[in-house]
Design an enzyme around this catalytic site. Structure first.
Site, mmCIF file in Angstrom:
data_model
loop_
_atom_site.group_PDB
_atom_site.id
_atom_site.type_symbol
_atom_site.label_atom_id
_atom_site.label_comp_id
_atom_site.label_asym_id
_atom_site.label_seq_id
_atom_site.Cartn_x
_atom_site.Cartn_y
_atom_site.Cartn_z
ATOM 1 N N HIS A 1 1.071 67.514 -9.887
ATOM 2 C CA HIS A 1 2.356 66.978 -9.428
ATOM 3 C C HIS A 1 2.160 66.347 -8.059
ATOM 4 O O HIS A 1 1.078 66.442 -7.485
ATOM 5 C CB HIS A 1 3.433 68.073 -9.408
ATOM 6 C CG HIS A 1 3.219 69.176 -8.428
ATOM 7 N ND1 HIS A 1 2.128 70.016 -8.457
ATOM 8 C CD2 HIS A 1 3.955 69.579 -7.352
ATOM 9 C CE1 HIS A 1 2.214 70.893 -7.479
ATOM 10 N NE2 HIS A 1 3.299 70.651 -6.781
ATOM 11 N N HIS B 1 3.609 66.904 -5.009
ATOM 12 C CA HIS B 1 3.848 67.511 -3.698
ATOM 13 C C HIS B 1 2.576 67.321 -2.854
ATOM 14 O O HIS B 1 1.457 67.383 -3.370
ATOM 15 C CB HIS B 1 4.225 68.987 -3.826
ATOM 16 C CG HIS B 1 5.680 69.182 -4.162
ATOM 17 N ND1 HIS B 1 6.164 70.281 -4.825
ATOM 18 C CD2 HIS B 1 6.764 68.383 -3.902
ATOM 19 C CE1 HIS B 1 7.486 70.165 -4.964
ATOM 20 N NE2 HIS B 1 7.865 69.031 -4.415
ATOM 21 N N ASP C 1 0.670 68.886 -0.811
ATOM 22 C CA ASP C 1 -0.501 69.763 -0.762
ATOM 23 C C ASP C 1 -1.382 69.640 -2.002
ATOM 24 O O ASP C 1 -2.489 70.173 -2.030
ATOM 25 C CB ASP C 1 -0.089 71.224 -0.519
ATOM 26 C CG ASP C 1 0.973 71.723 -1.479
ATOM 27 O OD1 ASP C 1 1.812 70.930 -1.929
ATOM 28 O OD2 ASP C 1 0.982 72.932 -1.778
ATOM 29 N N HIS C 2 -0.897 68.898 -3.018
ATOM 30 C CA HIS C 2 -1.672 68.724 -4.248
ATOM 31 C C HIS C 2 -2.198 67.307 -4.434
ATOM 32 O O HIS C 2 -2.887 67.035 -5.419
ATOM 33 C CB HIS C 2 -0.821 69.100 -5.465
ATOM 34 C CG HIS C 2 -0.458 70.548 -5.479
ATOM 35 N ND1 HIS C 2 -1.121 71.482 -6.227
ATOM 36 C CD2 HIS C 2 0.474 71.228 -4.775
ATOM 37 C CE1 HIS C 2 -0.601 72.680 -6.008
ATOM 38 N NE2 HIS C 2 0.369 72.553 -5.127
ATOM 39 N N HIS D 1 8.393 73.410 -12.348
ATOM 40 C CA HIS D 1 8.410 73.419 -10.889
ATOM 41 C C HIS D 1 9.655 72.657 -10.411
ATOM 42 O O HIS D 1 10.535 72.333 -11.211
ATOM 43 C CB HIS D 1 7.104 72.775 -10.378
ATOM 44 C CG HIS D 1 6.858 72.977 -8.912
ATOM 45 N ND1 HIS D 1 7.048 74.181 -8.276
ATOM 46 C CD2 HIS D 1 6.423 72.107 -7.955
ATOM 47 C CE1 HIS D 1 6.736 74.037 -6.982
ATOM 48 N NE2 HIS D 1 6.362 72.791 -6.767
ATOM 49 N N ASP E 1 1.666 74.720 -9.540
ATOM 50 C CA ASP E 1 3.013 75.135 -9.160
ATOM 51 C C ASP E 1 3.989 75.217 -10.339
ATOM 52 O O ASP E 1 4.370 74.205 -10.928
ATOM 53 C CB ASP E 1 3.554 74.199 -8.087
ATOM 54 C CG ASP E 1 2.665 74.195 -6.847
ATOM 55 O OD1 ASP E 1 1.532 74.707 -6.918
ATOM 56 O OD2 ASP E 1 3.123 73.679 -5.815
ATOM 57 N N HIS F 1 -3.873 79.172 -4.061
ATOM 58 C CA HIS F 1 -2.623 78.558 -3.587
ATOM 59 C C HIS F 1 -1.739 79.624 -2.936
ATOM 60 O O HIS F 1 -0.584 79.801 -3.274
ATOM 61 C CB HIS F 1 -1.897 77.909 -4.788
ATOM 62 C CG HIS F 1 -0.762 76.992 -4.404
ATOM 63 N ND1 HIS F 1 0.518 77.449 -4.223
ATOM 64 C CD2 HIS F 1 -0.716 75.666 -4.173
ATOM 65 C CE1 HIS F 1 1.311 76.427 -3.922
ATOM 66 N NE2 HIS F 1 0.581 75.334 -3.884
#
Lengths: 304, 304
Positions: free
Chosen positions: A63, A65, A67-68, A141, A208, A266
């Site tokens: 996805h 976000h 941090d990914h 998520h 997530d 994570h």
């Protein structure tokens, strides 16, 4: 090269810490490299881990976000700067294509690498390769998210003693493996006579998400499951509100899906000590548990 | 808080190494923080350096090559995630506005921080603040690039003995400083009677460039000059072809501009040993030379 291992490049969730970079996981599967969820700083983490852009054949984002995915701009530029010769395929949730394009062209560079986008539109098989099939399933998520699963087909392990007994060697072995049958010295030899079944391996990557059917489907029978466990169970309310798993929930996915080795990652920065993640998971899941640390290498367990 | 120092967050050029992250330089100037050229991974380097997004008031990009800007997406998101309350101003070459916007909105997040873009259209003063004036000058690189310079106005240092002799204290001191004159006990006291001149400080930030007028203009009289020296002089041809400086050229800028402390950075990964950068610069420049390392803190030298 017959190495099947996970190279852990980052294990933090929203905020990096001194010990943990944002996400990044390079699965080395024989000669093929699949890079999952490259967070910011992944190109430097690859230097620390002793792997390079040349080791990447496929990039899979769960996805969008930060941090990914914020490692994508640097990774994309690195592929060209290092003149990586092979085609690299990128999978990401199709609804985020605009974000991918912003990151791909975040800054000017001379794009010479062959990066092919194959956005994930729906659940199911995405591609086949030497690793078998790569599949995607929806996760639950706060934004559109997919997990990934590698399924290697079952095969055969040849039995040298049986081959020798029937005096089968050289190209004939290949014929038997490919076609399942060989006409040899007036006799019809079946593959099953000279081999034993070899189960294909399975790898699953679940980021997530709340507990959902997709997480269980991805994990089903996995030799190695990499799964987020942002929180401990005492913060299950936070996990639900933010669309995440606790260590106990991640372990439940592993236990109910027959997973062999469970990699937890994570982690929220609110927990300075990672040991409770292991302990909480061990109450639910009886297999191997690895609490991921940056730059760790985790082997895919050998076939049973 | 009267701290004036450079917090070095990264010192690599095109490719990060085990020792060197991509660029990033936080100038702490009393209570104000100016972040120059945040490369990928800068938010984690800030964690390592013990500074936070709350310490950033202004972001200045010299140009849009990846090693100087790919930290923007993470930084921008960090400002909102950490709920930084102050307005943060971003300067960048106006011709790259589209790149800045792609990075600012590289991935979905809830933007609550107050980030104000003030693109650099031309040379000259950009803004004033408690640090004095920030100015930009064109550099000579392969794409549009500007260097930055801080100029603090000259001021006065009050002399306590003189103040005491004339019995001036409390709010009257502030009146004298602001207005230059004070009517005190029937007498007209001039600021110059009770103070000595205090020279304003100057800071200069010169990144990717060939030798050019702009580099010298930026460095003029700088107490602290941060300047790229990607190459050693033996590779001067490469430096010219790629639009960079050698250590000797950077030192020449410092020597001819009356710089006090010279910080060399942005080293090519082709040189494993940084010492020759010092030695080469020392043949040209007689002042302080610092060969930058990640996470180093370099004080702005005290006024003479």
């Amino acid at each position: 090269m017959s190495v099947r291992e996970l190279v852990v490049l980052g294990t933090a969730s929203q905020a990096p810490t001194r010990q943990r970079n944002h996400n990044g996981y390079l699965l080395r599967w024989d000669g093929v490299g699949l890079l999952f969820d490259p967070g910011e700083g992944v190109q430097r983490q690859m230097v620390h881990a002793g792997v390079s852009a040349h080791d990447v054949d496929r990039v899979c984002l769960t996805h969008f976000h930060g941090d990914h995915c914020l490692g994508v701009p640097g990774l994309v530029q690195r592929l060209s700067l290092d003149r990586v010769p092979q085609q690299v395929v990128a999978h990401y949730p199709a609804s985020g294509a605009e974000y991918f394009h912003r990151m791909r062209y975040a800054a000017p560079f001379h794009e010479v690498a062959d990066l092919r986008e194959e956005p994930v539109e729906r659940e199911g098989a995405l591609a086949t390769g030497s690793f078998g099939t790569i599949e995607a399933r929806r996760l639950d998520h706060r934004i559109d998210a997919f997990g990934y699963r590698l399924v290697e087909p079952d095969g055969h392990r040849m039995l040298p003693a049986e081959l020798s007994r029937l005096d089968i060697a050289g190209p004939d072995v290949g014929v038997l493996q490919r076609e399942g049958v060989l006409h040899h010295r007036g006799r019809r030899v079946l593959l099953d006579e000279v081999s034993e079944p070899r189960l294909g391996q399975r790898f699953a990557f679940v980021m997530d998400t709340r507990l959902c059917d997709g997480a269980f489907a991805l994990a089903e029978g996995a030799d190695l499951l990499v799964i987020e466990s942002t929180f401990l169970d005492r913060d299950a309310d936070l996990a639900r509100d933010y669309g995440h798993l606790t260590a106990a929930q991640a372990a439940r996915v592993a236990a109910e899906s027959g997973v062999r080795r469970l990699v937890l990652t994570h982690f929220s920065g609110r927990y300075p000590d990672p040991r409770p993640f292991h302990d909480e998971a061990a109450e639910v899941f009886g297999g191997d548990i690895v609490v991921a640390e940056d730059l760790m290498r985790v082997p895919v367990p050998r076939r049973r």
